[in-house]
Design an enzyme around this catalytic site. Structure first.
Site, PDB file in Angstrom:
ATOM      1  CB  THR A  59      -0.456  -0.031   1.091  1.00 19.31           C
ATOM      2  OG1 THR A  59       0.101   0.053   2.392  1.00 19.31           O
ATOM      3  CG2 THR A  59      -1.651  -1.256   1.569  1.00 19.31           C
ATOM      4  CB  CYS A 113       0.420   1.641  10.163  1.00 21.09           C
ATOM      5  SG  CYS A 113      -0.899   1.286   8.933  1.00 21.09           S
ATOM      6  CB  CYS A 136      -3.180   0.281  12.121  1.00 19.70           C
ATOM      7  SG  CYS A 136      -3.747   0.971  11.223  1.00 19.70           S
ATOM      8  NE  ARG A 192      -0.778   7.213   0.838  1.00 19.32           N
ATOM      9  CZ  ARG A 192      -0.746   6.118  -0.456  1.00 19.32           C
ATOM     10  NH1 ARG A 192       0.164   5.553  -0.810  1.00 19.32           N
ATOM     11  NH2 ARG A 192      -2.160   5.286  -0.605  1.00 19.32           N
ATOM     12  CB  CYS A 222      -1.564   5.270   8.107  1.00 19.55           C
ATOM     13  SG  CYS A 222      -3.768   3.494   7.825  1.00 19.55           S
ATOM     14  CB  CYS A 224      -2.881   3.967  12.812  1.00 20.33           C
ATOM     15  SG  CYS A 224      -2.088   4.116  12.061  1.00 20.33           S
ATOM     16  CG  ASP A 227      11.229  12.826  50.232  1.00 18.18           C
ATOM     17  OD1 ASP A 227      11.613  13.862  50.244  1.00 18.18           O
ATOM     18  OD2 ASP A 227      10.154  12.231  50.712  1.00 18.18           O
TER      19      ASP A 227
END
Length: 492
Positions: free
Chosen positions: A30, A34, A38, A63, A65, A68, A441
């Protein structure tokens, strides 16, 4: 982690949100990348490629998604845990150093050559500092496009792009949508209501998160005029590189609502980074709690309220000054001392939300001119404070995001009146060291004794070796055994 293919595949197939931000999954068929969680049907393992950063996936030609939105993942916990060169560089890049000063400025702050920085980041993250800063600019642009009505030309320059063309090309390449299309799609989704000039967004985190001590501590120690709790939100002023701003942070079960009013939009990414850092939102609570729970006494505390965070700060220098003001006095007295400094030396500002925020906390250069005799505290502590301020103002002491934690501890220890407690508190909340441990402390020692743990500093330190590298979180669980206001979620 991205090199452990089998583990990454399992995380993707189970849609495990715990690994969001740890690595990114690119899909060969694709051309998108992601987050592990996703919601789409996971691709076949042979079609997956794993990258350690969004920038690396983008450099490889993938690139983001649209489903998601991997650019909105929580940050990798590694950069808050580690103190090596890569982690220090990543913290500075997130704070906008490359956009302001370029790679030479980044290298100068880290004390290495630009070539060494490039080589180290490329080897570990698959991308150099310019590509990492570019990925951050793209995310900033997306936030401004989707949450503001600024003209696109203003968005481009506010996000740090040098030209409209570069802005358009980057947004198209990273998100596969033109800027105008991103804004149109955002308009079809329900957006948080925001006043004019206010940017409203959600800050994600890894669950679980117990907000009680986180917001309780920030509010109980809030400096009047700089911080306040109002209408269910912790609010504070921010001194930023290009201007100033005001942040309102509201806890919700699955996110922190963040409303920002900035005098210069170029500060957006930096303001977000500092708010996330202050609330410790990039922590990995499951890993932390799992390690602490190996101690039977700690396991009971963790089970009662898992996911405690360390309340940190937006500015290490500010916190160091406040830590010295708080030495051997009550929380109320420390707030009074800080409020006097703010009123005398802080920059006045308007509260865009109509509340009680009136000043920026003064920076060390403003405080360098203060008259020690005007400080209502013992002479020895006045000397400690003025010496600390001088070291910070002269650049001899670095408590910024890219500081060397070991070196900073050594330099603090060399200052008069700075002892183990002050050093570890500054390391914990100012530097962000997750393994800082305040063994001396009183609250920690009382809680340890009540649990049947060693209570002397030396013996408790030895016992706490099993909690490493998360001893700062152990401190939060131990402090929470008391009913002090710092452990309680504020009420109206």
């Amino acid at each position: 982690m991205h090199t452990d293919t089998e583990r990454c595949v399992r995380a993707v197939q189970s849609k495990d949100a715990r690994f969001d931000g740890w690595f990114f999954t690119a899909v060969l068929t694709t051309g998108i990348y992601c987050r592990p969680s996703c919601p789409v049907v996971p691709p076949k393992p042979e079609n997956m490629r794993f990258y350690p950063s969004a920038a690396a996936a983008q450099l490889a030609g993938f690139r983001a998604c649209k489903r998601c939105r991997p650019d909105t993942s929580p940050g990798s916990p590694e950069w808050n845990v580690r103190a090596d060169l890569t982690a220090r560089a990543m913290r500075l890049i997130a704070d906008g150093v490359v956009d302001r000063d370029g790679v030479p400025g980044l290298a100068g702050q880290l004390g290495y050559s630009t070539r060494q920085i490039e080589r180290q980041l490329n080897a570990e993250l698959g991308a150099g500092p310019l590509a990492l800063a570019r990925a951050q600019r793209a995310q900033t642009a997306r936030i401004l496009i989707e949450t503001s009505d600024l003209p696109m030309s203003d968005v481009a320059f506010a996000a740090g792009f040098s030209s409209i063309r570069t802005f358009n090309d980057t947004v198209q390449e990273v998100f596969a949508l033109a800027p105008s299309e991103l804004r149109r799609r955002a308009a079809t989704r329900k957006q948080p209501a925001a006043a004019p000039g206010v940017i409203s967004l959600r800050l994600p985190f890894r669950k679980p998160l117990t907000p009680d001590n986180l917001f309780g501590h920030l509010v109980a120690t809030a400096v009047p005029g700089v911080e306040e709790w109002r209408d269910g939100s912790y609010r504070r002023t921010l001194a930023l590189p290009y201007g100033h701003g005001t942040a309102a942070l509201t806890p919700h079960p699955d996110h922190i609502e963040c409303r920002l009013a900035l005098t210069d939009q170029r500060d957006l990414a930096i303001a977000i980074t500092r708010c996330r850092r202050m609330l410790d939102l990039d922590a990995d609570p499951e890993a932390i709690d799992e390690q602490l729970s190996t101690d039977p006494q700690m396991a009971e505390l963790v089970a009662k309220a898992p996911g405690r965070r360390v309340p940190r700060t937006v500015d290490g220098e500010e916190f160091a000054v406040r830590a010295v003001l708080g030495q051997q006095v009550s929380t109320a007295a420390a707030r009074t001392h800080a409020a006097r400094l703010v009123k005398a030396h802080g920059t006045p500002v308007e509260d865009p939300f109509g509340g009680g925020l009136t000043h920026l906390f003064p920076d060390v250069h403003e405080l360098a001119a203060l008259d020690p005799e005007a400080l209502a505290m013992p002479k020895s502590r006045r000397t400690t404070l003025t010496t600390l301020i001088a070291a910070l103002a002269d650049g001899e002491l670095d408590l910024g995001g890219g500081s060397d934690w070991t070196k900073a501890r050594e330099q603090l220890a060399a200052l008069p009146g700075i002892g183990p407690w002050t050093i570890e508190v500054i390391a914990m909340r100012g530097l962000g060291d997750p393994d800082a441990f305040t063994a001396t402390d009183l609250g920690v020692r009382k809680a340890a004794e009540a649990l049947g743990l060693p209570s002397s500093p030396a013996a408790l330190t030895r016992h706490a070796e099993a909690w490493q590298p998360w001893r700062a979180y152990a401190v939060q669980y131990l402090w929470a055994t008391d009913d002090h206001p710092i452990n309680l979620m504020p009420t109206e």
